[in-house]
Motif scaffolding. Structure first.
Motif, PDB file in Angstrom:
ATOM      1  N   ALA A  16      -5.564  -0.413 -10.627  1.00  0.00           N
ATOM      2  CA  ALA A  16      -5.650  -1.760 -10.061  1.00  0.00           C
ATOM      3  C   ALA A  16      -4.461  -2.631 -10.457  1.00  0.00           C
ATOM      4  O   ALA A  16      -3.974  -2.566 -11.584  1.00  0.00           O
ATOM      5  CB  ALA A  16      -6.950  -2.427 -10.518  1.00  0.00           C
ATOM      6  N   THR A  17      -4.019  -3.446  -9.519  1.00  0.00           N
ATOM      7  CA  THR A  17      -3.026  -4.470  -9.829  1.00  0.00           C
ATOM      8  C   THR A  17      -3.747  -5.680 -10.428  1.00  0.00           C
ATOM      9  O   THR A  17      -4.943  -5.865 -10.207  1.00  0.00           O
ATOM     10  CB  THR A  17      -2.272  -4.904  -8.556  1.00  0.00           C
ATOM     11  OG1 THR A  17      -3.234  -5.299  -7.572  1.00  0.00           O
ATOM     12  CG2 THR A  17      -1.416  -3.773  -8.019  1.00  0.00           C
ATOM     13  N   PHE A 107       0.953   4.351  -7.834  1.00  0.00           N
ATOM     14  CA  PHE A 107       1.357   4.094  -6.456  1.00  0.00           C
ATOM     15  C   PHE A 107       1.941   2.690  -6.275  1.00  0.00           C
ATOM     16  O   PHE A 107       1.697   2.027  -5.267  1.00  0.00           O
ATOM     17  CB  PHE A 107       0.181   4.294  -5.487  1.00  0.00           C
ATOM     18  CG  PHE A 107       0.637   4.611  -4.079  1.00  0.00           C
ATOM     19  CD1 PHE A 107       1.297   5.784  -3.799  1.00  0.00           C
ATOM     20  CD2 PHE A 107       0.410   3.723  -3.043  1.00  0.00           C
ATOM     21  CE1 PHE A 107       1.731   6.066  -2.508  1.00  0.00           C
ATOM     22  CE2 PHE A 107       0.840   3.993  -1.754  1.00  0.00           C
ATOM     23  CZ  PHE A 107       1.502   5.168  -1.485  1.00  0.00           C
ATOM     24  N   PHE A 108       2.717   2.251  -7.253  1.00  0.00           N
ATOM     25  CA  PHE A 108       3.462   1.000  -7.082  1.00  0.00           C
ATOM     26  C   PHE A 108       4.932   1.323  -6.814  1.00  0.00           C
ATOM     27  O   PHE A 108       5.453   0.978  -5.754  1.00  0.00           O
ATOM     28  CB  PHE A 108       3.317   0.095  -8.313  1.00  0.00           C
ATOM     29  CG  PHE A 108       3.616  -1.348  -8.011  1.00  0.00           C
ATOM     30  CD1 PHE A 108       2.630  -2.183  -7.521  1.00  0.00           C
ATOM     31  CD2 PHE A 108       4.894  -1.864  -8.183  1.00  0.00           C
ATOM     32  CE1 PHE A 108       2.905  -3.514  -7.207  1.00  0.00           C
ATOM     33  CE2 PHE A 108       5.192  -3.189  -7.877  1.00  0.00           C
ATOM     34  CZ  PHE A 108       4.194  -4.020  -7.396  1.00  0.00           C
ATOM     35  N   SER A 109       5.574   2.017  -7.741  1.00  0.00           N
ATOM     36  CA  SER A 109       6.949   2.448  -7.473  1.00  0.00           C
ATOM     37  C   SER A 109       6.967   3.460  -6.329  1.00  0.00           C
ATOM     38  O   SER A 109       7.927   3.511  -5.548  1.00  0.00           O
ATOM     39  CB  SER A 109       7.583   3.052  -8.730  1.00  0.00           C
ATOM     40  OG  SER A 109       6.801   4.108  -9.235  1.00  0.00           O
ATOM     41  N   GLU A 110       5.889   4.239  -6.211  1.00  0.00           N
ATOM     42  CA  GLU A 110       5.790   5.207  -5.117  1.00  0.00           C
ATOM     43  C   GLU A 110       5.724   4.502  -3.763  1.00  0.00           C
ATOM     44  O   GLU A 110       6.295   4.967  -2.772  1.00  0.00           O
ATOM     45  CB  GLU A 110       4.559   6.093  -5.313  1.00  0.00           C
ATOM     46  CG  GLU A 110       4.634   7.054  -6.488  1.00  0.00           C
ATOM     47  CD  GLU A 110       4.466   6.371  -7.838  1.00  0.00           C
ATOM     48  OE1 GLU A 110       4.903   6.941  -8.862  1.00  0.00           O
ATOM     49  OE2 GLU A 110       3.884   5.248  -7.872  1.00  0.00           O
ATOM     50  N   SER A 140      -7.835  -1.979   0.552  1.00  0.00           N
ATOM     51  CA  SER A 140      -7.743  -3.178  -0.291  1.00  0.00           C
ATOM     52  C   SER A 140      -6.699  -3.028  -1.394  1.00  0.00           C
ATOM     53  O   SER A 140      -5.953  -3.973  -1.694  1.00  0.00           O
ATOM     54  CB  SER A 140      -9.106  -3.515  -0.894  1.00  0.00           C
ATOM     55  OG  SER A 140      -9.584  -2.457  -1.697  1.00  0.00           O
ATOM     56  N   ASP A 141      -6.620  -1.843  -1.999  1.00  0.00           N
ATOM     57  CA  ASP A 141      -5.628  -1.639  -3.063  1.00  0.00           C
ATOM     58  C   ASP A 141      -4.210  -1.583  -2.502  1.00  0.00           C
ATOM     59  O   ASP A 141      -3.256  -2.004  -3.172  1.00  0.00           O
ATOM     60  CB  ASP A 141      -5.946  -0.359  -3.840  1.00  0.00           C
ATOM     61  CG  ASP A 141      -7.149  -0.517  -4.748  1.00  0.00           C
ATOM     62  OD1 ASP A 141      -6.999  -1.114  -5.823  1.00  0.00           O
ATOM     63  OD2 ASP A 141      -8.250  -0.078  -4.368  1.00  0.00           O
ATOM     64  N   ARG A 145      -1.165  -4.362  -3.409  1.00  0.00           N
ATOM     65  CA  ARG A 145       0.202  -3.992  -3.803  1.00  0.00           C
ATOM     66  C   ARG A 145       1.227  -4.638  -2.873  1.00  0.00           C
ATOM     67  O   ARG A 145       2.291  -5.091  -3.326  1.00  0.00           O
ATOM     68  CB  ARG A 145       0.356  -2.462  -3.787  1.00  0.00           C
ATOM     69  CG  ARG A 145      -0.265  -1.803  -5.015  1.00  0.00           C
ATOM     70  CD  ARG A 145      -0.561  -0.322  -4.765  1.00  0.00           C
ATOM     71  NE  ARG A 145      -0.987   0.358  -5.984  1.00  0.00           N
ATOM     72  CZ  ARG A 145      -2.201   0.201  -6.537  1.00  0.00           C
ATOM     73  NH1 ARG A 145      -3.081  -0.617  -5.981  1.00  0.00           N
ATOM     74  NH2 ARG A 145      -2.520   0.855  -7.642  1.00  0.00           N
ATOM     75  N   LEU A 146       0.920  -4.684  -1.590  1.00  0.00           N
ATOM     76  CA  LEU A 146       1.830  -5.334  -0.649  1.00  0.00           C
ATOM     77  C   LEU A 146       1.966  -6.823  -0.959  1.00  0.00           C
ATOM     78  O   LEU A 146       3.064  -7.401  -0.851  1.00  0.00           O
ATOM     79  CB  LEU A 146       1.323  -5.142   0.788  1.00  0.00           C
ATOM     80  CG  LEU A 146       1.436  -3.717   1.349  1.00  0.00           C
ATOM     81  CD1 LEU A 146       0.677  -3.595   2.664  1.00  0.00           C
ATOM     82  CD2 LEU A 146       2.907  -3.334   1.532  1.00  0.00           C
ATOM     83  N   THR A 147       0.864  -7.448  -1.350  1.00  0.00           N
ATOM     84  CA  THR A 147       0.907  -8.871  -1.723  1.00  0.00           C
ATOM     85  C   THR A 147       1.836  -9.085  -2.912  1.00  0.00           C
ATOM     86  O   THR A 147       2.646 -10.025  -2.928  1.00  0.00           O
ATOM     87  CB  THR A 147      -0.512  -9.375  -2.064  1.00  0.00           C
ATOM     88  OG1 THR A 147      -1.344  -9.242  -0.918  1.00  0.00           O
ATOM     89  CG2 THR A 147      -0.477 -10.833  -2.500  1.00  0.00           C
ATOM     90  N   TRP A 148       1.742  -8.205  -3.910  1.00  0.00           N
ATOM     91  CA  TRP A 148       2.625  -8.334  -5.076  1.00  0.00           C
ATOM     92  C   TRP A 148       4.082  -8.077  -4.698  1.00  0.00           C
ATOM     93  O   TRP A 148       4.993  -8.767  -5.181  1.00  0.00           O
ATOM     94  CB  TRP A 148       2.185  -7.376  -6.174  1.00  0.00           C
ATOM     95  CG  TRP A 148       1.091  -7.932  -7.035  1.00  0.00           C
ATOM     96  CD1 TRP A 148      -0.226  -7.568  -7.058  1.00  0.00           C
ATOM     97  CD2 TRP A 148       1.222  -8.993  -7.997  1.00  0.00           C
ATOM     98  NE1 TRP A 148      -0.916  -8.327  -7.975  1.00  0.00           N
ATOM     99  CE2 TRP A 148      -0.053  -9.213  -8.566  1.00  0.00           C
ATOM    100  CE3 TRP A 148       2.298  -9.772  -8.417  1.00  0.00           C
ATOM    101  CZ2 TRP A 148      -0.280 -10.177  -9.548  1.00  0.00           C
ATOM    102  CZ3 TRP A 148       2.073 -10.739  -9.400  1.00  0.00           C
ATOM    103  CH2 TRP A 148       0.800 -10.933  -9.951  1.00  0.00           C
ATOM    104  N   LEU A 149       4.329  -7.116  -3.816  1.00  0.00           N
ATOM    105  CA  LEU A 149       5.707  -6.833  -3.412  1.00  0.00           C
ATOM    106  C   LEU A 149       6.312  -8.008  -2.653  1.00  0.00           C
ATOM    107  O   LEU A 149       7.524  -8.272  -2.748  1.00  0.00           O
ATOM    108  CB  LEU A 149       5.755  -5.558  -2.559  1.00  0.00           C
ATOM    109  CG  LEU A 149       5.509  -4.245  -3.318  1.00  0.00           C
ATOM    110  CD1 LEU A 149       5.505  -3.060  -2.363  1.00  0.00           C
ATOM    111  CD2 LEU A 149       6.559  -4.040  -4.405  1.00  0.00           C
TER     112      LEU A 149
END
Length: 273
Positions: A16-17, A107-110, A140-141, A145-149
């Motif tokens: 989770a972020t 799956f963040f840097s990925e 949702s996950d 991640r897109l929101t953080w990017l």
């Protein structure tokens, strides 16, 4: 900043972020407020002043959200900044915080690597589930991640195509991070999959032979759960995800130490499970 951020192994990364209020100035600014409050030794029961939000701003709750990425830690009930948390707070560089995310979150840097070409959120979800074997039921996950990017200003969004792609800042950032390839992920094997008969332990036989009267007298508690009661559902979720591929006990214990450092002081409880 000269403090090196060490990438966790894939199996030791969290799913989770961080979930923090956006407020009027964004989630990164909220993280800055949280870390400053920890540094200033603000009471964990205090509600932080985050403008334009109805979300939970309790410091203890917010620290729980940040603990999995390793920028805060709790020792004997007291919240403190980790070394990388202190280094980030010194200059508050977005790229340094983004590297912390990449080093600690699956799956963040990925995702960053995959966004070198234009993709929809559905395509990213399919890559996570099919290539990286992440057991997500919804997008949702991926959306988190897109929101953080977007907070890090690494991606652009095409309204017409409903697609995302790295911008020049994101491309430059991607040159200095590591990512895991699908073929590098080791999936554990269930050694009992072919077993047709299982031998019950003495404890198991006793449970089966309990009378209805004894069963009614059992406590409702399901046992010791690592972590804070306010976040026990996330804790259980993390460990369920971790063990779904028949994880080795050593990897499980390493995950525990990385994900919840303060529990090192309570290890006796863990061995009693």
């Amino acid at each position: 900043m000269n403090k090196e951020i060490k990438d966790r192994e894939w199996n030791l990364k969290v799913f989770a972020t961080p979930k923090v209020p956006r407020g009027s100035e964004g989630m990164i600014n909220t993280i800055n407020i949280i870390l400053q409050a920890v540094k200033d030794k603000v009471s964990p029961n205090a509600n932080l002043d985050i403008h334009d939000t109805n979300a939970n701003t309790n410091l203890n709750y917010l620290c729980i959200q940040l603990r999995p990425i390793g920028i805060v830690k709790q020792t004997y009930g007291i919240w403190e900044l980790s070394e990388i948390g202190e280094k980030y707070l010194e200059k508050k560089e977005k790229e340094y915080l983004a590297k912390i995310f990449c080093a600690n979150i699956k799956f963040f840097s990925e995702m960053i690597e995959n966004l070198k070409t234009e993709k929809t959120s559905k395509e990213l979800y399919d890559i996570a589930v099919n290539d990286y074997k992440i057991n997500w039921k919804t997008k949702s996950d991926i959306n988190a991640r897109l929101t953080w990017l977007r907070e890090f200003e690494f991606i652009d969004y095409n309204d017409y195509k409903m697609t995302y792609i790295l911008n020049s800042k994101g491309i430059e950032f991607s040159k200095n991070i590591n990512y895991t390839k699908p073929e590098e992920i080791k999936i554990g094997i269930d050694n009992t999959i072919n077993d047709e008969k299982l031998n019950l332990t003495v404890f198991g036989e006793c449970v089966l032979n309990n009378s209805d009267e004894k069963l009614k007298l059992r406590k409702e508690s399901i046992g010791y759960i690592p972590g804070n009661i306010d976040d026990f559902t996330n804790t259980i979720s993390e460990y369920v995800h971790l063990t779904e591929n028949f994880m080795d006990v050593k990897i499980f214990m390493n995950f525990l130490r990385k994900h919840m450092e303060y529990l090192i002081h309570q290890q006796d409880h863990l061995y009693q499970l």
